[in-house]
Scaffold this motif. Structure first.
Motif, short mmCIF file in Angstrom:
data_model
loop_
_atom_site.label_atom_id
_atom_site.label_comp_id
_atom_site.label_asym_id
_atom_site.label_seq_id
_atom_site.Cartn_x
_atom_site.Cartn_y
_atom_site.Cartn_z
N LYS A 1 0.87 -1.18 0.00
CA LYS A 1 0.00 0.00 0.00
C LYS A 1 0.90 1.22 0.00
CE LYS A 1 -3.58 -2.31 2.74
NZ LYS A 1 -4.41 -2.25 3.97
N VAL B 1 0.87 5.73 -0.06
CA VAL B 1 0.16 7.00 0.03
C VAL B 1 1.04 8.08 -0.58
CG1 VAL B 1 -0.89 8.71 1.55
CG2 VAL B 1 -1.06 6.27 2.12
N SER C 1 -7.08 -0.13 -1.01
CA SER C 1 -6.17 0.96 -0.64
C SER C 1 -4.75 0.74 -1.12
CB SER C 1 -6.18 1.17 0.88
OG SER C 1 -7.47 1.40 1.36
N SER D 1 -3.12 5.65 -2.84
CA SER D 1 -3.88 6.78 -2.31
C SER D 1 -3.15 8.06 -2.69
CB SER D 1 -3.99 6.70 -0.78
OG SER D 1 -4.67 5.54 -0.38
N GLY D 2 -3.92 9.12 -2.90
CA GLY D 2 -3.33 10.42 -3.15
C GLY D 2 -3.09 10.76 -4.61
N ASN E 1 -11.10 2.98 -8.96
CA ASN E 1 -11.13 4.11 -8.03
C ASN E 1 -12.32 3.93 -7.09
OD1 ASN E 1 -11.07 6.52 -6.71
ND2 ASN E 1 -11.28 7.81 -8.52
#
Length: 189
Positions: A129, A131, A158, A161-162, A189
């Motif tokens: 994952k 971010v 997840s 992310s971002g 998404n």
């Protein structure tokens, strides 16, 4: 550089590669750390970083790159306790492969996107994952060839992310060979 022990600094810069430096490979199964900033800082050229241990900073930036890194493969932990930016990149990272995020917090990444980002999937509950924050550029998303995907329809949540859709140049769907089976996948998404 092969480290299975400890490379550390009481203040900044656990390991520094200067602007004129070239390191073919760093293999870390131990710890590379700084009590304050920059667990590992690259201003020059690094061919590959293979991390199954820990690269960390007590304050800011586990890895800071202003130079060129061809490949980072992270199956361990890259982190910073202060600003929570595991990797800061204002240079060039060609490929980032990552499995961090299941048993520890997700990998955090700030700055210029790597050209290629590949998730490593070990199992339904053990997969990468990441971010992202304050990004520029675009990435090609993929699944690392070492991954083991589930035999039945499975959602891995997840994983990114971002990012917005415009930050992903390619890799919203594809196929991956897991064992002797070809699996299709879609990034949703």
């Amino acid at each position: 550089i092969t480290n299975s022990g400890e490379i550390s600094a009481d203040n900044d810069l656990g390991l520094l590669n200067n602007a004129t430096g070239t390191i073919t490979a760093i293999t870390n199964s131990g710890e590379i750390s700084a009590a304050d900033d920059f667990g590992l800082q690259n201003r020059g050229i690094i061919g590959s970083i293979t991390n199954s241990g820990t690269i960390s900073a007590g304050n800011d930036f586990g890895i800071s790159n202003t130079g060129t890194i061809t490949t980072i493969t992270n199956t361990g932990r890259i982190s910073a306790s202060g600003n929570n930016i595991g990797i800061l990149n204002t240079g060039t990272i060609t490929t980032l492969n990552n499995s961090q995020g299941a048993t520890t917090s997700a990998l955090t990444y700030d700055g210029t996107l790597p050209t290629n980002y590949n998730i490593i999937v070990n199992s339904i509950s053990d997969f990468g994952k990441i971010v992202f924050s304050d990004v520029s550029g675009a990435i090609n998303f993929g699944i690392d060839s070492s991954s083991t995907l589930a035999d039945v329809d499975t959602t891995y949540s997840s994983v990114l992310s971002g990012l917005s859709s415009s930050d992903i140049a390619s890799g919203t769907s594809g196929t991956s060979i897991s064992g002797a089976i070809t699996k299709t996948w879609t990034l949703v998404n």
